[in-house]
Motif scaffolding. Structure first.
Motif, PDB file in Angstrom:
ATOM      1  N   GLN A  70       0.823  -1.202   0.000  1.00 20.11           N
ATOM      2  CA  GLN A  70       0.000   0.000   0.000  1.00 20.11           C
ATOM      3  C   GLN A  70       0.864   1.261   0.000  1.00 20.11           C
ATOM      4  OE1 GLN A  70      -3.403   0.009  -0.211  1.00 20.11           O
ATOM      5  NE2 GLN A  70      -3.175   2.212  -0.493  1.00 20.11           N
ATOM      6  N   LEU A  71       1.998   1.204   0.704  1.00 14.48           N
ATOM      7  CA  LEU A  71       2.908   2.341   0.723  1.00 14.48           C
ATOM      8  C   LEU A  71       3.456   2.625  -0.664  1.00 14.48           C
ATOM      9  CD1 LEU A  71       4.583   4.467   2.245  1.00 14.48           C
ATOM     10  CD2 LEU A  71       6.287   2.687   2.676  1.00 14.48           C
ATOM     11  N   MET A  72       3.833   1.576  -1.389  1.00 17.58           N
ATOM     12  CA  MET A  72       4.329   1.760  -2.752  1.00 17.58           C
ATOM     13  C   MET A  72       3.247   2.353  -3.660  1.00 17.58           C
ATOM     14  SD  MET A  72       7.504   0.974  -2.852  1.00 17.58           S
ATOM     15  CE  MET A  72       7.552   1.749  -1.233  1.00 17.58           C
ATOM     16  N   MET A  73       1.995   1.933  -3.431  1.00 18.57           N
ATOM     17  CA  MET A  73       0.886   2.507  -4.200  1.00 18.57           C
ATOM     18  C   MET A  73       0.764   4.005  -3.938  1.00 18.57           C
ATOM     19  SD  MET A  73      -2.131  -0.281  -3.580  1.00 18.57           S
ATOM     20  CE  MET A  73      -1.896  -2.034  -3.868  1.00 18.57           C
ATOM     21  N   SER A  74       0.856   4.373  -2.669  1.00 18.79           N
ATOM     22  CA  SER A  74       0.718   5.786  -2.310  1.00 18.79           C
ATOM     23  C   SER A  74       1.873   6.618  -2.873  1.00 18.79           C
ATOM     24  CB  SER A  74       0.675   5.935  -0.785  1.00 18.79           C
ATOM     25  OG  SER A  74      -0.413   5.235  -0.247  1.00 18.79           O
ATOM     26  N   VAL A  75       3.076   6.060  -2.824  1.00 20.36           N
ATOM     27  CA  VAL A  75       4.240   6.759  -3.372  1.00 20.36           C
ATOM     28  C   VAL A  75       4.066   6.974  -4.872  1.00 20.36           C
ATOM     29  CG1 VAL A  75       6.713   6.565  -3.854  1.00 20.36           C
ATOM     30  CG2 VAL A  75       5.836   5.977  -1.593  1.00 20.36           C
ATOM     31  N   GLU A  76       3.594   5.944  -5.560  1.00 20.28           N
ATOM     32  CA  GLU A  76       3.375   6.066  -7.005  1.00 20.28           C
ATOM     33  C   GLU A  76       2.271   7.072  -7.308  1.00 20.28           C
ATOM     34  OE1 GLU A  76       3.748   5.292 -11.134  1.00 20.28           O
ATOM     35  OE2 GLU A  76       5.059   5.103  -9.399  1.00 20.28           O
TER      36      GLU A  76
END
Length: 535
Positions: A70-76
């Motif tokens: 989920q963190l990677m999604m938010s960063v993207e």
């Protein structure tokens, strides 16, 4: 144009997928080990601490990998929306049909929806499909009848959301259209409040705002109603589907005794995960349709601006005898003092009137001022000049329109991400130190609603000054400023000429002040322009 920003494969996307795979694997092994633990407890056998530790690690690992994904999604999502923000901000000076403020309101509203699109659709769609495949495979391995029930019941969930999602996209477009009308009317009213009061139009304006607000509220309620009904139906279908699997396993386990408890336990642990993934996939499609309704409107706006710009007529520009084009290399490196710039005569028809602009001569290292009575077409000519230079040499001009606004971001972002050391001198000259001290330069967000129009104008003047382009165009940069700030602005513009050899062109009504402060001066008088009104 904007939607194509999502087509790239990035490290954030790959990491999100990897973390999700690890999360699914952790969950499957957790269920298997948990079943073994239950068997040992039923048989009253000894349980090793290592098994309990493995179960705890797998359970923790699952949620850690989920959060990492989920963190990677938010960063993207942040990366993409920041890229959009830069595209929109850089395009604002090109806008002729929309006020920059209206466009920035669209930006704020749409970027919020964009993050939903990135996090709730792109990633979730991929990750949910992976989860569905793995969970279905586990179910099929342990109990094929339950797998058949999954196949029969699962299509109802995405089918429901496909039907609802199509309607949601249309409702979202309607919602944004009504919001834009309300915001545009409100902003224009605030800018022209004195005229509204003088013409006694207060009640008329209030009625219009109430009407647009009511339409926006109705569109929002319609959208929320669709979301609520679809969510209720989704939960109902999911509950019935899991109930059918549980009922079938109960008969197999208790009545017919054709399945082992271990297999039934694992299937009942996996099936809810299957439907949860299917629900997430369907909801992500719903979020996509809602977001796409908003995004397509803004995307269409920018595509149309580009089309309008390409289809419009441009002024022929001759630099030292050579016509400006997309092939000749026109940059700071080949400019020198006194270089001649000739703008050929140009005719334009706009809003029921025809204007004939004469041939105009400009010079680098000289202050070029356009003067003339109100309504003669000075601002229009400056905009034509800006569009013409951008058409031939897109990186050769900076332009500050008469109505310019800042966005909710850091001071640094509002001036093109220049370092403080680069612009410290201009910040002091333009008396912008209090703004930097109040909001900070790198971190604090500037709230446009609580700073004055004059402060916003000076921030935008600073942005243009720091843009470092050969042509620098200003449309009435002195308007609305006190005499001290006007003199400071003129000093900054003169510094561009003397220190950086720029071609500065400014529209102004304050020629007497400019003559006192600036030399050499090239005055372009449009008072004698031929303006014909069509009948």
């Amino acid at each position: 144009m904007l939607l194509r920003q999502y087509q790239q494969i990035t490290l954030n996307k790959l990491l999100a997928i990897l973390f999700n795979i690890l999360s699914i694997i952790s969950f499957v092994y957790f269920v298997i080990l948990l079943m073994e633990l239950i068997n040992l407890l039923i048989q009253e056998a000894s349980v090793s601490y290592s098994m309990i530790l493995y179960i705890a690690v797998l359970l923790s690992g699952r949620y850690i990998f989920q959060e990492a994904s989920q963190l990677m999604m938010s960063v993207e999502a942040t990366r993409v929306t920041n890229k959009w923000s830069n595209i929109i901000i850089n395009s604002i000076p090109l806008v002729d049909r929309l006020e920059a403020g209206e466009l920035q309101h669209q930006l704020t509203f749409v970027l919020d929806k964009t993050k939903q699109y990135v996090t709730n659709y792109q990633f979730t769609a991929i990750l949910s499909v992976m989860t569905l495949i793995i969970m279905f495979g586990v179910t099929l391995y342990y109990h094929w009848v339950a797998a058949i029930i999954l196949i029969v019941t699962s299509p109802f969930i995405p089918l429901l959301y496909i039907v609802v999602g199509m309607k949601t996209q249309d409702d979202a477009k309607t919602q944004m259209n009504e919001l834009n009308k309300f915001q545009f009317t409100l902003m224009n009213t605030l800018r022209s409040m004195d005229d509204v009061v003088n013409l006694n139009l207060q009640q008329h304006v209030v009625n219009r705002l109430k009407s647009y607000n009511s339409k926006y509220a109705n569109a929002s309620m319609k959208l929320l109603k669709t979301v609520f009904v679809s969510g209720f139906m989704l939960d109902f279908i999911t509950m019935i589907s899991i109930g059918l699997v549980a009922l079938e396993l109960g008969f197999e386990l208790v009545v017919f005794k054709t399945i082992e408890f271990e297999s039934a336990f694992i299937v009942m642990m996996v099936v809810p995960e299957f439907y949860l993934a299917l629900k997430n996939l369907s909801q992500s499609f719903h979020a996509k349709k809602e977001s796409m309704g908003q995004i397509e409107l803004l995307d269409h706006t920018f595509d149309q601006l580009i089309i309008d710009r390409k289809n419009s007529r441009y002024i022929d520009i001759v630099v030292n005898g050579e016509k400006l084009s997309g092939t000749n290399n026109f940059s700071d490196s080949n400019l020198h003092k006194g270089i001649a710039v000739n703008l050929e005569a140009h005719d334009i028809k706009l809003e029921g009137k025809s204007i004939h602009y004469p041939k105009v001569e400009l010079e680098f290292s000289q202050f070029n001022v356009i003067i003339g009575r109100n309504g003669v077409g000075k601002s229009l000519y400056l905009q034509l000049l800006n569009d013409s230079i951008k058409f031939y040499q897109s990186q050769s001009v900076s332009y500050l329109p008469q109505h310019s606004y800042i966005f909710e971001g850091t001071f640094k972002e509002n001036i093109g991400n220049k370092s403080y050391d680069e612009c410290a001198h201009y910040i002091k000259m333009l008396k912008l130190d209090p703004i930097c001290e109040r909001f900070g330069y790198h971190d604090g967000l500037i709230d446009p609603s609580i700073i004055s129009h004059g402060e916003q104008k000076r921030i935008n003047i600073l942005r243009v000054l720091m843009d470092n382009k050969p042509f620098v165009l200003f449309d009435e940069p002195l308007a609305g400023l006190n005499i001290e700030l006007k003199q400071s602005v003129l000093k900054c513009l003169l510094k561009l000429i003397t220190d950086q050899n720029k071609c500065v062109v400014m529209v102004t009504h304050e020629l007497s002040l400019v003559k006192q402060r600036v030399k050499p001066l090239n005055v372009i008088d449009f008072d004698q322009l031929e303006v014909h009104h069509d009948e």
